[in-house]
Design a protein around this motif. Structure first.
Motif: not given
Lengths: 81, 266
Positions: B60, B65-66, B148, B153, B231, B234
């Motif tokens: 990502v 975000t990760s 991501h 998000g 990924s 997420m």
């Protein structure tokens, strides 16, 4: 990070905060609070925290100003009891 | 008067102490500061790990975000629960069911075209909103789906999607917005969002790993390795967050603007 831009945004931020605190009309205060949120969003974007700036633009400058205005419209100066 | 002087004095002294404290801060973005590089002789810093390894772990590109959705996924799940609890609190405090209310919020919905009814200013605003709302909603879906890879998000996309319904309610009336996004559906959407998020966690447990340890989901997503599974998970989790935030944002507005009756908004 641009120092001059920082100073300009911070000055506007303080001015907006002081006006929002001192203005008598609650509706204007909530509008100026929206401006304050947008200036903080600019500051964060300029410092490189783009994700936080995005959230602030959506929540601080967008939704919360609308929610404040919705609340102000439904309040009166005197209690109805 | 004396209290004002004392209050000013207290504020000035506190401010001065805080400013004095900032003198010891490392410079902005200093890579050698303890927060970035770790303490000398101690464990290596966690931010170094995220910066150097998070792309290899999760594929990502957006580091934020990760960290939020994967490494700190448990925190983000309960942030979503907090948003849901806020909506429930608003409902519990503000929502009123009168005797003349048959429980259907949009029972008295006029069958005219509420976009352009009434005075001329409403025609301009209504037409603008009718053009702008689909664009806003498309953009919000892009923000969720692309969260991501670029800034954005679930939270941001959900707030923008909720705002599009709020704009609709502002430009027309609350009934029109509620006929498109009823009370039942926004609370259902909010609950489904948390269910999606927690469901990802439970799914990981079912497949024999820890709660929200997305790597094992490669058996379901049929990806090459655990990285792509993380990924994809997420993205799924972000969609859940967006559901909850969308529903609750509109719920808060609808209850606040109509004093809990959901009859007539601003």
């Amino acid at each position: 990070m641009i120092f001059a831009l920082d100073i300009v945004i911070l000055i506007f931020l303080i001015v907006a905060a002081l006006i929002a605190l001192n203005v008598k009309d609650l509706l204007s205060a909530s509008m100026i609070f929206g401006i304050y949120g947008f200036l903080i969003c600019l500051l964060w974007a300029e410092m490189g925290a783009v994700d936080v700036a995005f959230t602030e633009a959506a929540v601080g400058a967008g939704i919360s100003a609308v929610l404040f205005i919705a609340t102000v419209y439904n309040t009166r100066r005197r209690s109805s009891d | 008067m004396i209290t004002k002087v004392l209050a000013t004095l207290a504020v000035v002294i506190t401010g001065a102490i805080l400013l004095y404290g900032t003198a010891d801060f490392p410079a902005f973005g200093d890579p050698n500061s303890p927060a970035s590089a770790g303490v000398e002789g101690g464990a290596p810093s966690i931010s170094q790990y995220y910066i150097t390894k998070s792309y290899d772990d999760t594929k990502v590109p957006n580091l934020v975000t990760s960290v939020l959705a994967d490494y700190r996924g448990y925190d983000t799940m309960f942030e979503t629960v907090v948003v849901f609890a806020a909506g429930m609190a608003i409902f519990a405090i503000l929502r009123v069911f009168r005797e003349d209310d048959d429980g259907v919020p949009n029972a008295t919905h006029s069958n005219g075209n509420s976009f352009t009814d009434g005075d001329h200013s409403r025609i301009i605003v209504g037409t603008t909103v009718r053009i702008v709302v689909p664009v806003i909603q498309l953009f919000s879906l892009y923000v969720v789906a692309h969260g991501h890879h670029s800034p954005g998000g679930g939270f941001q996309g959900g707030v923008i999607l909720g705002a599009s319904f709020i704009i609709l309610a502002l430009a027309t009336d609350l009934e029109t917005a509620l006929s498109r996004f009823s009370e039942k559906s926004y609370f259902a959407l909010a609950a489904i969002g948390i269910l999606i998020y927690a469901g990802f966690g439970v799914l990981c447990q079912v497949l024999g790993s820890d709660f929200l340890d997305y790597g094992v989901l490669q058996k379901i997503f049929l990806t090459d390795g655990p990285e792509m599974a993380r990924s994809h998970s997420m993205l799924g989790v972000e969609v859940g967050v967006a559901f909850t935030v969308t529903g609750i944002m509109f719920a808060i507005y609808a209850n606040l603007s109509s004093r809990g009756t959901l009859k007539s908004g601003l």
